[in-house]
Design a protein around this motif. Sequence first.
Motif, PDB file in Angstrom:
ATOM      1  N   GLY A 100       0.810  -1.206   0.000  1.00 40.00           N
ATOM      2  CA  GLY A 100       0.000   0.000   0.000  1.00 40.00           C
ATOM      3  C   GLY A 100       0.848   1.262   0.000  1.00 40.00           C
ATOM      4  N   GLY A 101       1.900   1.263   0.803  1.00 36.33           N
ATOM      5  CA  GLY A 101       2.776   2.424   0.853  1.00 36.33           C
ATOM      6  C   GLY A 101       3.490   2.653  -0.465  1.00 36.33           C
ATOM      7  N   GLN A 102       3.909   1.577  -1.116  1.00 34.03           N
ATOM      8  CA  GLN A 102       4.583   1.709  -2.409  1.00 34.03           C
ATOM      9  C   GLN A 102       3.617   2.234  -3.467  1.00 34.03           C
ATOM     10  N   GLN A 103       2.371   1.766  -3.432  1.00 35.39           N
ATOM     11  CA  GLN A 103       1.376   2.279  -4.363  1.00 35.39           C
ATOM     12  C   GLN A 103       1.109   3.768  -4.129  1.00 35.39           C
ATOM     13  N   GLN A 104       1.109   4.176  -2.883  1.00 32.37           N
ATOM     14  CA  GLN A 104       0.894   5.596  -2.593  1.00 32.37           C
ATOM     15  C   GLN A 104       2.066   6.431  -3.094  1.00 32.37           C
ATOM     16  N   ARG A 105       3.275   5.873  -3.059  1.00 35.01           N
ATOM     17  CA  ARG A 105       4.421   6.578  -3.628  1.00 35.01           C
ATOM     18  C   ARG A 105       4.220   6.817  -5.119  1.00 35.01           C
ATOM     19  N   VAL A 106       3.696   5.797  -5.805  1.00 37.63           N
ATOM     20  CA  VAL A 106       3.412   5.942  -7.233  1.00 37.63           C
ATOM     21  C   VAL A 106       2.381   7.046  -7.448  1.00 37.63           C
ATOM     22  N   ALA A 107       1.350   7.064  -6.600  1.00 38.58           N
ATOM     23  CA  ALA A 107       0.303   8.075  -6.724  1.00 38.58           C
ATOM     24  C   ALA A 107       0.867   9.479  -6.517  1.00 38.58           C
ATOM     25  N   ILE A 108       1.797   9.621  -5.574  1.00 33.03           N
ATOM     26  CA  ILE A 108       2.407  10.923  -5.327  1.00 33.03           C
ATOM     27  C   ILE A 108       3.271  11.341  -6.508  1.00 33.03           C
ATOM     28  N   ALA A 109       4.066  10.408  -7.018  1.00 34.67           N
ATOM     29  CA  ALA A 109       4.901  10.722  -8.185  1.00 34.67           C
ATOM     30  C   ALA A 109       4.039  11.117  -9.372  1.00 34.67           C
ATOM     31  N   ARG A 110       2.950  10.415  -9.591  1.00 33.46           N
ATOM     32  CA  ARG A 110       2.031  10.739 -10.691  1.00 33.46           C
ATOM     33  C   ARG A 110       1.454  12.141 -10.512  1.00 33.46           C
ATOM     34  N   ALA A 111       1.197  12.524  -9.263  1.00 30.01           N
ATOM     35  CA  ALA A 111       0.592  13.828  -8.996  1.00 30.01           C
ATOM     36  C   ALA A 111       1.553  14.987  -9.235  1.00 30.01           C
ATOM     37  N   VAL A 112       2.858  14.754  -9.094  1.00 35.27           N
ATOM     38  CA  VAL A 112       3.811  15.863  -9.190  1.00 35.27           C
ATOM     39  C   VAL A 112       4.576  15.898 -10.504  1.00 35.27           C
ATOM     40  N   VAL A 113       4.493  14.837 -11.314  1.00 38.45           N
ATOM     41  CA  VAL A 113       5.354  14.739 -12.492  1.00 38.45           C
ATOM     42  C   VAL A 113       5.035  15.800 -13.537  1.00 38.45           C
ATOM     43  N   THR A 114       3.811  16.327 -13.526  1.00 36.83           N
ATOM     44  CA  THR A 114       3.440  17.355 -14.501  1.00 36.83           C
ATOM     45  C   THR A 114       3.831  18.762 -14.045  1.00 36.83           C
ATOM     46  N   ARG A 115       4.535  18.849 -12.903  1.00 37.89           N
ATOM     47  CA  ARG A 115       4.914  20.145 -12.331  1.00 37.89           C
ATOM     48  C   ARG A 115       3.678  21.027 -12.085  1.00 37.89           C
ATOM     49  N   PRO A 116       2.712  20.526 -11.331  1.00 36.86           N
ATOM     50  CA  PRO A 116       1.463  21.271 -11.143  1.00 36.86           C
ATOM     51  C   PRO A 116       1.647  22.505 -10.270  1.00 36.86           C
ATOM     52  N   ASP A 117       0.650  23.396 -10.337  1.00 37.61           N
ATOM     53  CA  ASP A 117       0.665  24.554  -9.449  1.00 37.61           C
ATOM     54  C   ASP A 117       0.419  24.130  -8.006  1.00 37.61           C
ATOM     55  N   ALA A 118      -0.344  23.057  -7.802  1.00 36.21           N
ATOM     56  CA  ALA A 118      -0.614  22.574  -6.449  1.00 36.21           C
ATOM     57  C   ALA A 118      -0.899  21.087  -6.471  1.00 36.21           C
ATOM     58  N   VAL A 119      -0.514  20.409  -5.396  1.00 38.20           N
ATOM     59  CA  VAL A 119      -0.792  18.984  -5.205  1.00 38.20           C
ATOM     60  C   VAL A 119      -1.757  18.858  -4.027  1.00 38.20           C
ATOM     61  N   PHE A 120      -2.876  18.179  -4.247  1.00 36.23           N
ATOM     62  CA  PHE A 120      -3.886  18.006  -3.216  1.00 36.23           C
ATOM     63  C   PHE A 120      -3.914  16.544  -2.790  1.00 36.23           C
ATOM     64  N   ALA A 121      -3.948  16.308  -1.487  1.00 36.27           N
ATOM     65  CA  ALA A 121      -3.940  14.950  -0.947  1.00 36.27           C
ATOM     66  C   ALA A 121      -5.139  14.774  -0.022  1.00 36.27           C
ATOM     67  N   ASP A 122      -5.979  13.795  -0.328  1.00 38.42           N
ATOM     68  CA  ASP A 122      -7.197  13.542   0.430  1.00 38.42           C
ATOM     69  C   ASP A 122      -6.976  12.362   1.366  1.00 38.42           C
ATOM     70  N   GLU A 123      -6.774  12.663   2.651  1.00 37.19           N
ATOM     71  CA  GLU A 123      -6.533  11.622   3.657  1.00 37.19           C
ATOM     72  C   GLU A 123      -5.512  10.599   3.150  1.00 37.19           C
ATOM     73  N   PRO A 124      -4.324  11.031   2.761  1.00 35.46           N
ATOM     74  CA  PRO A 124      -3.384  10.115   2.095  1.00 35.46           C
ATOM     75  C   PRO A 124      -2.863   8.994   2.972  1.00 35.46           C
ATOM     76  N   THR A 125      -3.005   9.111   4.293  1.00 33.30           N
ATOM     77  CA  THR A 125      -2.517   8.054   5.182  1.00 33.30           C
ATOM     78  C   THR A 125      -3.659   7.276   5.819  1.00 33.30           C
ATOM     79  N   GLY A 126      -4.882   7.570   5.434  1.00 30.04           N
ATOM     80  CA  GLY A 126      -6.042   6.974   6.103  1.00 30.04           C
ATOM     81  C   GLY A 126      -6.101   5.462   6.022  1.00 30.04           C
ATOM     82  N   ALA A 127      -5.585   4.877   4.933  1.00 31.81           N
ATOM     83  CA  ALA A 127      -5.668   3.428   4.748  1.00 31.81           C
ATOM     84  C   ALA A 127      -4.339   2.730   5.027  1.00 31.81           C
ATOM     85  N   LEU A 128      -3.388   3.448   5.629  1.00 25.15           N
ATOM     86  CA  LEU A 128      -2.045   2.902   5.809  1.00 25.15           C
ATOM     87  C   LEU A 128      -1.743   2.649   7.277  1.00 25.15           C
TER      88      LEU A 128
END
Length: 249
Positions: free
Chosen positions: A152-180
């Motif tokens: 689960g933690g490794q999958q969340q790392r992928v999700a974080i990388a996917r969220a930042v790879v486009t160099r966004p203006d902002a990254v939003f995380a919805d309860e990112p540790t709730g299931a960990l």
Amino acid sequence: MTEVRVQSGTALRLDSVTKTYGSGAAAVTALRGVDLHLTRGSFTAVMGPSGSGKSTFLHCAAGLDRPTSGSVWLGGTDISRLKPKALTRFRRDHVGFVFQAYNLLPALTALQNVTLPLLLAGESVDPAWLDFVVDAVGLTDLRGRRPAEMSGGQQQRVAIARAVVTRPDAVFADEPTGALDSRTGRQVLDLLRRTATDLDQTVVMVTHDPVAAAHADRVVFLADGVFVGHLDRPTPQQVADHMTHLGEW
């Protein structure tokens, strides 16, 4: 109406944002004139009791929902005024969202999941930037694995990388540790911290956990649809103590 500012050079700005669902006697107002100004590279946690407006705030700030009134600016764009198709394109290019459920495609490898937003946008992958992001979230040795082969933690790392790879203006995380579990949750929070400091992304996290919130530069508190205070670099106990007094609001 309480305004929360973090220095200058705003990456995310909400001006007098309200959100009402329904109409007439059945109308429910989830946000009541929210103001928020955040700079690039900051890490902000949003907390509040159930029904305080946290999810509505996150969805309006990320462009997933439209405010009833007020404006939401990401970078130099007022996204609350964009038409649906333009907003969809803008979110794809300028907004990163980390879902609690990861939302990875099972048939794709970790690297393919990370680069998917770029491919959908028809953009080429910058190998140097991709290597930097993958290394920053600790995926260097997991590039070829599929979600079913990762924790689960490794999958969340992928999700974080996917969220930042486009160099966004902002990254939003919805309860990112709730299931960990607690150990994996700490790793994910450290990654979000590095996302802000090492990758210079603006990170906004909704959480119910005082320990998670204490990883942020600033914790802002919502009650009944308005910001009612904030703490800078607090301890988990300070966050918990502040939460106990929100009922008085």
